[in-house]
Design a protein around this motif. Structure first.
Motif, PDB file in Angstrom:
ATOM      1  N   PRO A 101       0.916  -1.142  -0.001  1.00 15.02           N
ATOM      2  CA  PRO A 101      -0.021  -0.105  -0.196  1.00 15.02           C
ATOM      3  C   PRO A 101       0.875   1.205  -0.108  1.00 15.02           C
ATOM      4  O   PRO A 101       2.076   1.392   0.566  1.00 15.02           O
ATOM      5  N   ALA A 102       0.451   2.422  -0.441  1.00 15.08           N
ATOM      6  CA  ALA A 102       1.103   3.632  -0.573  1.00 15.08           C
ATOM      7  C   ALA A 102       1.141   4.137   0.978  1.00 15.08           C
ATOM      8  O   ALA A 102       0.102   4.012   1.864  1.00 15.08           O
ATOM      9  N   ILE A 103       2.252   4.889   1.227  1.00 16.70           N
ATOM     10  CA  ILE A 103       2.373   5.282   2.591  1.00 16.70           C
ATOM     11  C   ILE A 103       2.065   6.836   2.481  1.00 16.70           C
ATOM     12  O   ILE A 103       2.836   7.693   1.628  1.00 16.70           O
ATOM     13  N   LEU A 104       0.911   7.351   3.061  1.00 14.18           N
ATOM     14  CA  LEU A 104       0.577   8.770   3.042  1.00 14.18           C
ATOM     15  C   LEU A 104       1.391   9.749   3.753  1.00 14.18           C
ATOM     16  O   LEU A 104       1.892   9.504   4.672  1.00 14.18           O
ATOM     17  N   TRP A 105       1.110  11.133   3.176  1.00 16.65           N
ATOM     18  CA  TRP A 105       1.875  12.061   4.178  1.00 16.65           C
ATOM     19  C   TRP A 105       1.394  12.375   5.457  1.00 16.65           C
ATOM     20  O   TRP A 105       2.195  12.890   6.336  1.00 16.65           O
ATOM     21  N   LEU A 106       0.214  11.690   6.029  1.00 16.02           N
ATOM     22  CA  LEU A 106      -0.043  11.700   7.143  1.00 16.02           C
ATOM     23  C   LEU A 106       0.540  10.883   8.249  1.00 16.02           C
ATOM     24  O   LEU A 106       0.598  10.742   9.478  1.00 16.02           O
ATOM     25  N   ASP A 107       1.245  10.103   7.433  1.00 11.57           N
ATOM     26  CA  ASP A 107       2.042   8.677   8.358  1.00 11.57           C
ATOM     27  C   ASP A 107       2.789   9.220   9.378  1.00 11.57           C
ATOM     28  O   ASP A 107       3.656  10.123   9.084  1.00 11.57           O
ATOM     29  N   GLN A 108       2.791   8.625  10.489  1.00 13.86           N
ATOM     30  CA  GLN A 108       3.534   9.019  11.626  1.00 13.86           C
ATOM     31  C   GLN A 108       4.858   8.202  11.971  1.00 13.86           C
ATOM     32  O   GLN A 108       5.755   8.620  13.071  1.00 13.86           O
ATOM     33  N   ARG A 109       4.988   7.214  11.301  1.00 19.13           N
ATOM     34  CA  ARG A 109       5.903   6.081  11.789  1.00 19.13           C
ATOM     35  C   ARG A 109       7.317   6.816  11.330  1.00 19.13           C
ATOM     36  O   ARG A 109       7.502   7.619  10.433  1.00 19.13           O
ATOM     37  N   GLN A 110       8.367   6.282  12.114  1.00 18.70           N
ATOM     38  CA  GLN A 110       9.527   6.688  11.810  1.00 18.70           C
ATOM     39  C   GLN A 110      10.511   5.428  11.827  1.00 18.70           C
ATOM     40  O   GLN A 110      10.473   4.607  12.643  1.00 18.70           O
ATOM     41  N   TRP A 145      12.073   3.287   6.105  1.00 13.95           N
ATOM     42  CA  TRP A 145      11.286   2.305   6.836  1.00 13.95           C
ATOM     43  C   TRP A 145      10.905   0.914   6.224  1.00 13.95           C
ATOM     44  O   TRP A 145      11.215   0.000   6.848  1.00 13.95           O
ATOM     45  N   VAL A 146      10.847   1.029   5.125  1.00 13.80           N
ATOM     46  CA  VAL A 146      10.426  -0.290   4.372  1.00 13.80           C
ATOM     47  C   VAL A 146      11.836  -0.965   4.253  1.00 13.80           C
ATOM     48  O   VAL A 146      11.607  -2.444   4.234  1.00 13.80           O
ATOM     49  N   LYS A 147      12.942  -0.425   3.977  1.00 14.30           N
ATOM     50  CA  LYS A 147      14.170  -1.105   3.981  1.00 14.30           C
ATOM     51  C   LYS A 147      14.344  -1.881   5.168  1.00 14.30           C
ATOM     52  O   LYS A 147      14.824  -3.184   5.339  1.00 14.30           O
ATOM     53  N   GLU A 148      14.176  -1.359   6.370  1.00 15.05           N
ATOM     54  CA  GLU A 148      14.338  -1.902   7.767  1.00 15.05           C
ATOM     55  C   GLU A 148      13.260  -2.892   8.150  1.00 15.05           C
ATOM     56  O   GLU A 148      13.899  -3.870   8.702  1.00 15.05           O
ATOM     57  N   HIS A 149      12.040  -2.667   7.885  1.00 17.68           N
ATOM     58  CA  HIS A 149      11.083  -3.450   8.212  1.00 17.68           C
ATOM     59  C   HIS A 149      10.334  -4.548   7.064  1.00 17.68           C
ATOM     60  O   HIS A 149       9.757  -5.503   7.547  1.00 17.68           O
ATOM     61  N   GLU A 150      10.502  -4.276   5.821  1.00 21.75           N
ATOM     62  CA  GLU A 150      10.177  -4.939   4.891  1.00 21.75           C
ATOM     63  C   GLU A 150      11.129  -5.189   4.009  1.00 21.75           C
ATOM     64  O   GLU A 150      11.002  -4.972   2.403  1.00 21.75           O
ATOM     65  N   PRO A 151      12.189  -5.802   4.027  1.00 27.03           N
ATOM     66  CA  PRO A 151      13.290  -5.747   3.259  1.00 27.03           C
ATOM     67  C   PRO A 151      13.089  -6.720   1.980  1.00 27.03           C
ATOM     68  O   PRO A 151      13.429  -6.530   0.794  1.00 27.03           O
TER      69      PRO A 151
END
Length: 521
Positions: A101-110, A145-151
């Motif tokens: 899914p797209a990660i939207l501008w409102l997303d707060q994850r770091q 984030w995707v590199k770290e959590h969903e390689p």
């Protein structure tokens, strides 16, 4: 062809609008499709969306538009012009199929963002006091984030783009976009309006996105492509129609307000709230923070944003306005309209209640938090509601003074205002009083669509320049004149309370952040 039209697409975070606008700036027809859900959250703070939702909504909106307006001659449509929300990442495989899914501008994850960058990059950010900005920018980049959590997913990514680019591909089959759409966490040189030429550039490298993953950027006065046969069948739009993408919804909004003079600022009362000007010279609001590419060639948008702007009114309604929510349902109104109608029950300045609207940190103050001072036993929830609106305007005023007027060496003499909350006369009057400047609406609330149409008419040479187009297409609406007594009250609170809050609290914010890091580690 007497009635020349532009088919506009305004792709927002919550809904998509398709409109038909003529050369006089009249909206001859418009349709709106609300997404099934704005986003979904697998965890608190996550905001994701199926990228295909947006093109499906586009097709629904255009089919609805043509069905409800059978007298519209499709041959009178000269082109499509699209504006879109920014800073939302779509990741696709080699077949241009989304891998997540797209990660939207409102997303707060770091992310942790441990991927190495050059010492030179760290040095340059550090020397101008922007190390915290560098760190936040890296942590807020979805690629890290995707590199770290969903390689395993990242290994499938061949194309990395903004949501607008994916919709353009669905509409035309072209992997293209304009620079204005790439404000946010992408390796773009805003001054030159292109991606950095090297993955090792000291600013470009902080996002961790390879250049061969990115789209081709074209000038906003050139078509990104033409409506494909398949898209024409799905959308009802004539095949082969030119597609222009002037750029971001905020950029289109500034143009739609006709805010093209040096002494006029545009204020957007949207989910994210902004204040900005259009300028031919490139200025940086703060060291290493950019102006954004304008939606017409030769212009930049010098803009400052409150990340969680008038979004806060919806937050307030959810958390505190149960009674007003029931009332709104009874009268078939939005709950914010009920609350806005009661703003006059609270005096200007909210009886000394002052709010700092940092519910989401900005790049200029990445460690900041929201704060409210001045509470007493006389305050009600309506005081807090008014203080939210006033606090947003205080911060926009501060940004206008410090980051725009001083940096661009201009003096703003009037405000033009747009965005959802600007439909409230009470909110517009508060803005006029706090800025202490005449504040204008234009003839329509669909200013982003109007700006997209203006840009397209100029690109097609229907008008020789934007000045002529604006003169013919933008008309002044209601004007709000500052109330002298209110402006005096606000000026006191702004100077003696609001401007002192962040300097007094920034050390506390830093300690809170350090404590959170210790707790998480």
């Amino acid at each position: 062809m007497e009635n020349k039209l532009i088919l506009t697409i305004d792709m927002g975070t919550q809904s998509l609008r398709a409109g038909l606008i003529d050369k006089k700036g009249n909206i001859q027809a418009i349709s709106r499709i609300k997404y099934p859900q704005t986003y979904f959250s697998l965890k608190p703070g996550y905001t994701e969306q199926d990228p295909d939702v947006y093109f499906k909504a586009l097709c629904q909106a255009t089919n609805k538009l043509f069905k409800e307006n059978p007298n519209i001659d499709k041959n009178s449509i000269l082109a499509i012009s699209m504006g879109s929300f920014r800073d939302s990442a779509v990741m696709c495989d080699e077949n241009m199929k989304p891998v997540r899914p797209a990660i939207l501008w409102l997303d707060q994850r770091q992310a942790e963002a441990k991927e190495k960058i050059s010492w030179y990059s760290k040095f340059l950010f550090g020397i101008v006091g922007k190390t915290s900005t560098l760190v936040l920018n890296r942590k807020r980049t979805p690629a890290h984030w995707v590199k770290e959590h969903e390689p395993e997913i990242w290994n499938k990514v061949r194309y990395y783009m903004n949501t607008s680019t994916y919709v353009i591909y669905c509409l035309t089959g072209e992997y293209k976009d304009t620079a204005s759409d790439y404000a946010g966490h992408f390796p773009i040189n805003f001054k030159k309006k292109n991606f950095y030429k090297s993955d090792k550039h000291f600013q470009g490298q902080i996002f961790g996105i390879k250049l061969n993953m990115l789209c081709q950027l074209v000038s906003p006065d050139l078509p990104v492509g033409y409506v494909s046969e398949e898209a024409a069948k799905l959308s009802g739009i004539p095949q082969g129609l030119k597609v222009f993408v002037p750029g971001s919804d905020k950029g289109c909004e500034v143009l739609g307000l006709g805010a093209i003079e040096k002494d006029v600022a545009a204020v957007s009362c949207g989910t994210a709230s902004t204040v900005g000007i259009m300028t031919k010279r490139y200025h940086t609001p703060e060291p290493l923070l950019p102006s954004y590419p304008g939606v017409v060639p030769g212009y930049h948008n010098l803009e400052l944003q409150i990340y969680r702007g008038f979004w806060m009114l919806g937050w307030f309604a959810r958390e505190f306005a149960e009674k007003e929510t029931d009332e709104s349902q009874t009268h078939h109104m939005h709950v914010e309209d009920v609350l806005n109608s009661k703003l006059k029950e609270v005096p200007p300045g909210a009886d000394g209640l002052v709010l700092q609207p940092y519910w989401g940190p900005g790049l200029g103050r990445p460690l900041s938090r929201g704060a409210v001072i001045g509470f007493s036993d006389t305050h009600t929830k309506l005081h807090l509601y008014r203080a939210i609106i006033e606090g947003i305007d205080y911060e926009l005023k501060r940004a206008l003074e410090v980051n725009i007027e001083k940096r661009a060496h201009v003096k703003i003499k009037k405000i033009k205002i747009a965005g959802g909350a600007s439909q409230s006369d009470e909110i517009c009057q508060i803005a006029a009083d706090i800025f202490n400047l005449p504040t204008y609406r234009v003839q329509t609330f669909e200013t982003s669509s109007l700006g997209a149409a203006i840009a397209a008419f100029v690109a097609l040479k229907e008008y020789p320049d934007i000045q002529t187009a604006v003169k013919n297409m933008v008309r002044q609406g209601k004007c709000f004149i500052p109330n002298k007594e209110n402006a005096k009250q606000y000026d006191f609170l702004y100077k003696h309370a609001y401007k002192k809050m962040y300097p007094a609290l920034k050390g506390i914010y830093k300690d809170i952040r350090l404590n959170e890091l210790k707790k998480n580690n």
